[in-house]
Design a protein around this motif. Structure first.
Motif, PDB file in Angstrom:
ATOM      1  N   GLY A 114       0.827  -1.207   0.000  1.00  0.00           N
ATOM      2  CA  GLY A 114       0.000   0.000   0.000  1.00  0.00           C
ATOM      3  C   GLY A 114       0.854   1.246   0.000  1.00  0.00           C
ATOM      4  O   GLY A 114       1.974   1.241   0.511  1.00  0.00           O
ATOM      5  N   LEU A 115       0.313   2.311  -0.560  1.00  0.00           N
ATOM      6  CA  LEU A 115       0.963   3.621  -0.534  1.00  0.00           C
ATOM      7  C   LEU A 115       0.091   4.542   0.316  1.00  0.00           C
ATOM      8  O   LEU A 115      -1.046   4.841  -0.061  1.00  0.00           O
ATOM      9  CB  LEU A 115       1.100   4.154  -1.965  1.00  0.00           C
ATOM     10  N   ASP A 116       0.606   4.948   1.474  1.00  0.00           N
ATOM     11  CA  ASP A 116      -0.139   5.804   2.393  1.00  0.00           C
ATOM     12  C   ASP A 116       0.248   7.258   2.122  1.00  0.00           C
ATOM     13  O   ASP A 116       1.361   7.681   2.422  1.00  0.00           O
ATOM     14  CB  ASP A 116       0.191   5.406   3.836  1.00  0.00           C
ATOM     15  N   ILE A 117      -0.690   8.001   1.538  1.00  0.00           N
ATOM     16  CA  ILE A 117      -0.448   9.407   1.205  1.00  0.00           C
ATOM     17  C   ILE A 117      -0.778  10.273   2.418  1.00  0.00           C
ATOM     18  O   ILE A 117      -1.929  10.357   2.837  1.00  0.00           O
ATOM     19  CB  ILE A 117      -1.336   9.837  -0.002  1.00  0.00           C
ATOM     20  N   GLY A 118       0.255  10.889   3.006  1.00  0.00           N
ATOM     21  CA  GLY A 118       0.053  11.701   4.214  1.00  0.00           C
ATOM     22  C   GLY A 118       0.014  10.824   5.446  1.00  0.00           C
ATOM     23  O   GLY A 118      -0.965  10.803   6.183  1.00  0.00           O
ATOM     24  N   ILE A 119       1.091  10.099   5.667  1.00  0.00           N
ATOM     25  CA  ILE A 119       1.156   9.153   6.792  1.00  0.00           C
ATOM     26  C   ILE A 119       1.064   9.871   8.135  1.00  0.00           C
ATOM     27  O   ILE A 119       0.662   9.286   9.137  1.00  0.00           O
ATOM     28  CB  ILE A 119       2.454   8.300   6.694  1.00  0.00           C
ATOM     29  N   GLY A 120       1.388  11.184   8.157  1.00  0.00           N
ATOM     30  CA  GLY A 120       1.356  11.931   9.411  1.00  0.00           C
ATOM     31  C   GLY A 120       2.465  11.468  10.342  1.00  0.00           C
ATOM     32  O   GLY A 120       3.364  10.724   9.947  1.00  0.00           O
ATOM     33  N   THR A 140       4.187   8.299   2.826  1.00  0.00           N
ATOM     34  CA  THR A 140       4.754   9.565   2.364  1.00  0.00           C
ATOM     35  C   THR A 140       4.151  10.745   3.124  1.00  0.00           C
ATOM     36  O   THR A 140       3.025  10.670   3.612  1.00  0.00           O
ATOM     37  CB  THR A 140       4.499   9.793   0.853  1.00  0.00           C
ATOM     38  N   ASP A 141       4.912  11.826   3.194  1.00  0.00           N
ATOM     39  CA  ASP A 141       4.404  13.048   3.805  1.00  0.00           C
ATOM     40  C   ASP A 141       5.258  14.215   3.328  1.00  0.00           C
ATOM     41  O   ASP A 141       6.408  14.014   2.925  1.00  0.00           O
ATOM     42  CB  ASP A 141       4.444  12.963   5.341  1.00  0.00           C
ATOM     43  N   ILE A 142       4.688  15.427   3.383  1.00  0.00           N
ATOM     44  CA  ILE A 142       5.457  16.610   3.021  1.00  0.00           C
ATOM     45  C   ILE A 142       6.177  17.190   4.239  1.00  0.00           C
ATOM     46  O   ILE A 142       6.949  18.122   4.123  1.00  0.00           O
ATOM     47  CB  ILE A 142       4.563  17.710   2.378  1.00  0.00           C
ATOM     48  N   ASP A 143       5.910  16.608   5.416  1.00  0.00           N
ATOM     49  CA  ASP A 143       6.438  17.136   6.675  1.00  0.00           C
ATOM     50  C   ASP A 143       7.583  16.253   7.176  1.00  0.00           C
ATOM     51  O   ASP A 143       7.368  15.106   7.573  1.00  0.00           O
ATOM     52  CB  ASP A 143       5.280  17.180   7.696  1.00  0.00           C
ATOM     53  N   PHE A 186       1.849  -0.746  -6.888  1.00  0.00           N
ATOM     54  CA  PHE A 186       1.151  -0.691  -5.601  1.00  0.00           C
ATOM     55  C   PHE A 186      -0.204  -1.379  -5.733  1.00  0.00           C
ATOM     56  O   PHE A 186      -0.914  -1.174  -6.711  1.00  0.00           O
ATOM     57  CB  PHE A 186       0.956   0.755  -5.151  1.00  0.00           C
ATOM     58  N   THR A 187      -0.557  -2.177  -4.716  1.00  0.00           N
ATOM     59  CA  THR A 187      -1.867  -2.825  -4.717  1.00  0.00           C
ATOM     60  C   THR A 187      -2.959  -1.791  -4.465  1.00  0.00           C
ATOM     61  O   THR A 187      -4.051  -1.891  -5.012  1.00  0.00           O
ATOM     62  CB  THR A 187      -1.925  -3.921  -3.626  1.00  0.00           C
ATOM     63  N   PHE A 188      -2.650  -0.811  -3.631  1.00  0.00           N
ATOM     64  CA  PHE A 188      -3.645   0.227  -3.328  1.00  0.00           C
ATOM     65  C   PHE A 188      -2.942   1.485  -2.827  1.00  0.00           C
ATOM     66  O   PHE A 188      -1.786   1.443  -2.394  1.00  0.00           O
ATOM     67  CB  PHE A 188      -4.637  -0.256  -2.257  1.00  0.00           C
ATOM     68  N   THR A 189      -3.662   2.604  -2.908  1.00  0.00           N
ATOM     69  CA  THR A 189      -3.266   3.813  -2.190  1.00  0.00           C
ATOM     70  C   THR A 189      -4.329   4.075  -1.126  1.00  0.00           C
ATOM     71  O   THR A 189      -5.488   3.690  -1.292  1.00  0.00           O
ATOM     72  CB  THR A 189      -3.145   5.041  -3.116  1.00  0.00           C
ATOM     73  N   ILE A 190      -3.915   4.722  -0.050  1.00  0.00           N
ATOM     74  CA  ILE A 190      -4.813   5.035   1.051  1.00  0.00           C
ATOM     75  C   ILE A 190      -4.546   6.485   1.453  1.00  0.00           C
ATOM     76  O   ILE A 190      -3.397   6.929   1.406  1.00  0.00           O
ATOM     77  CB  ILE A 190      -4.583   4.047   2.226  1.00  0.00           C
ATOM     78  N   CYS A 191      -5.581   7.235   1.793  1.00  0.00           N
ATOM     79  CA  CYS A 191      -5.365   8.643   2.094  1.00  0.00           C
ATOM     80  C   CYS A 191      -6.486   9.213   2.940  1.00  0.00           C
ATOM     81  O   CYS A 191      -7.660   8.939   2.694  1.00  0.00           O
ATOM     82  CB  CYS A 191      -5.266   9.452   0.786  1.00  0.00           C
ATOM     83  N   ASN A 192      -6.105  10.002   3.932  1.00  0.00           N
ATOM     84  CA  ASN A 192      -7.053  10.800   4.708  1.00  0.00           C
ATOM     85  C   ASN A 192      -6.721  12.251   4.382  1.00  0.00           C
ATOM     86  O   ASN A 192      -5.869  12.852   5.018  1.00  0.00           O
ATOM     87  CB  ASN A 192      -6.860  10.498   6.202  1.00  0.00           C
ATOM     88  N   PRO A 193      -7.343  12.833   3.354  1.00  0.00           N
ATOM     89  CA  PRO A 193      -6.879  14.128   2.847  1.00  0.00           C
ATOM     90  C   PRO A 193      -7.132  15.283   3.810  1.00  0.00           C
ATOM     91  O   PRO A 193      -8.011  15.199   4.674  1.00  0.00           O
ATOM     92  CB  PRO A 193      -7.703  14.322   1.560  1.00  0.00           C
ATOM     93  N   PRO A 194      -6.352  16.365   3.675  1.00  0.00           N
ATOM     94  CA  PRO A 194      -6.631  17.564   4.479  1.00  0.00           C
ATOM     95  C   PRO A 194      -8.072  18.001   4.217  1.00  0.00           C
ATOM     96  O   PRO A 194      -8.509  18.050   3.068  1.00  0.00           O
ATOM     97  CB  PRO A 194      -5.635  18.601   3.948  1.00  0.00           C
ATOM     98  N   PHE A 195      -8.769  18.318   5.271  1.00  0.00           N
ATOM     99  CA  PHE A 195     -10.212  18.556   5.189  1.00  0.00           C
ATOM    100  C   PHE A 195     -10.534  20.000   4.820  1.00  0.00           C
ATOM    101  O   PHE A 195     -11.476  20.283   4.102  1.00  0.00           O
ATOM    102  CB  PHE A 195     -10.805  18.205   6.557  1.00  0.00           C
ATOM    103  N   HIS A 196      -9.739  20.934   5.338  1.00  0.00           N
ATOM    104  CA  HIS A 196     -10.084  22.357   5.252  1.00  0.00           C
ATOM    105  C   HIS A 196      -9.270  23.097   4.195  1.00  0.00           C
ATOM    106  O   HIS A 196      -8.215  22.649   3.777  1.00  0.00           O
ATOM    107  CB  HIS A 196      -9.883  23.023   6.613  1.00  0.00           C
ATOM    108  N   ALA A 197      -9.786  24.285   3.816  1.00  0.00           N
ATOM    109  CA  ALA A 197      -9.137  25.092   2.781  1.00  0.00           C
ATOM    110  C   ALA A 197      -8.242  26.184   3.358  1.00  0.00           C
ATOM    111  O   ALA A 197      -7.505  26.829   2.624  1.00  0.00           O
ATOM    112  CB  ALA A 197     -10.191  25.719   1.872  1.00  0.00           C
TER     113      ALA A 197
END
Length: 318
Positions: A114-120, A140-143, A186-197
């Motif tokens: 799996g590819l976790d986008i924004g693992i935190g 992965t994460d940008i932080d 990757f078998t799948f990607t998983i993500c809990n995206p940023p909610f707010h603008a």
């Protein structure tokens, strides 16, 4: 009078280990510091104050020890402390989705990647996915600080070293670029995206959320977000909010159509769905699925899409 035990939470996935409520006696044995936060509410049920970040963290530590054999886990202040039952639900529904492409059998083991986008900073999805099904993950994460904390969690729990690897996304406007290389599958990607603008929108929401939780506990109303409750900037908001982030993700996914079986993301705002479906149809997906999930007081859903035909899905090597 002895506190009542909670009845079955039928809104959770049937395989969710918290479906029958929290066994506080066991959780306190596993993490004694939790004892300081457990109280009996007006319904005579043992619970914690979910608006208190220290209480939520202590509960998480207990659950990670009890359910997933993670003996050493922590997150820095101001980072998201995720509710574990909801994160586990995403993993279990994902397992069912993968089974739909595998003759009804949930694929298990480290070849399922799996590819976790924004693992935190919390590493929660890879921990649960590996413990439940033996899957491996790239997080992965940008932080940079979030990645470093995940590294600390992995090194403190040696069984995670082989199945979980980490990668810093060096260009924050991209999601898959720099991450998916030509030889990756990757078998799948998983993500809990940023909610707010925006930061302001995130702050107001955090205050509202805490007040909602406090109205169901012993605490008083607040006017400012509790430190560490709301989460770090990158976890909570981005330009364009949830819709902007997911739209970018869909357009980028179309550049890697044969390298991932199922792209998936959590969608919190129902109003965003019609726009998301339009974008998915624009990039010529082969199949789109929406999986409803009820988590606590709110309903959420997973949107999943693939560029592979049914025959190509069946031929996918797990």
């Amino acid at each position: 009078m002895k506190a009542k035990t909670i009845t079955e939470k039928t809104n959770l996935h049937p395989r969710n280990l918290d479906r029958f409520g929290y066994d506080f006696e066991q959780l306190i044995k596993d993490n004694p510091e939790l004892k300081n936060f457990v109280a009996v509410n007006e319904h005579n049920i043992e619970t914690i104050d979910f608006s208190n970040p220290d209480a939520v963290k202590a509960l998480n530590k207990g659950l990670l020890i009890s359910h997933y054999d993670i003996q050493d886990w922590d997150i820095p202040k101001n980072y998201l402390c995720p509710p574990i039952p909801g994160r586990a639900d995403y993993i279990h529904y994902l397992a069912d989705l993968l089974a739909s492409s595998n003759n009804g059998i949930i694929p298990q083991g480290e070849t399922v990647q799996g590819l976790d986008i924004g693992i935190g900073a919390n590493c929660i999805y890879p921990i649960i996915g590996n413990a439940s099904y033996g899957w491996s993950f790239v997080g992965t994460d940008i932080d940079e600080n979030a990645i470093q904390n995940c590294k600390k969690i992995i090194e403190a729990n040696p069984k995670l070293i082989d199945p979980i690897s980490l990668q810093l996304q060096t260009e924050s406007r991209f999601i898959f670029k720099n991450i998916i290389t030509p030889e990756d599958k990757f078998t799948f990607t998983i993500c809990n995206p940023p909610f707010h603008a925006s930061q302001d929108e995130a702050t107001k929401s955090s205050v509202r959320k805490i007040n909602n939780l406090e109205s169901r506990s012993l605490a008083t109303k607040t006017t400012k977000p509790v430190l560490n409750f709301g989460g770090h900037n990158a976890e909570l908001w981005c330009e364009g909010g949830e819709l902007g982030f997911v739209t970018q993700m869909i357009y980028e996914s179309a550049k890697y159509p044969m390298q991932c079986l199922w792209f998936t993301t959590l969608i919190s705002k129902r109003d965003n769905l019609s726009s998301i479906y339009k974008t998915l149809n624009k990039v010529s997906t082969a199949e789109i699925k929406t999986i409803d999930m009820a988590q606590g007081q709110k309903t959420s859903r997973i949107v999943a899409w693939t560029f592979l035909s049914e025959a190509q899905q069946k031929a996918w090597k797990f």
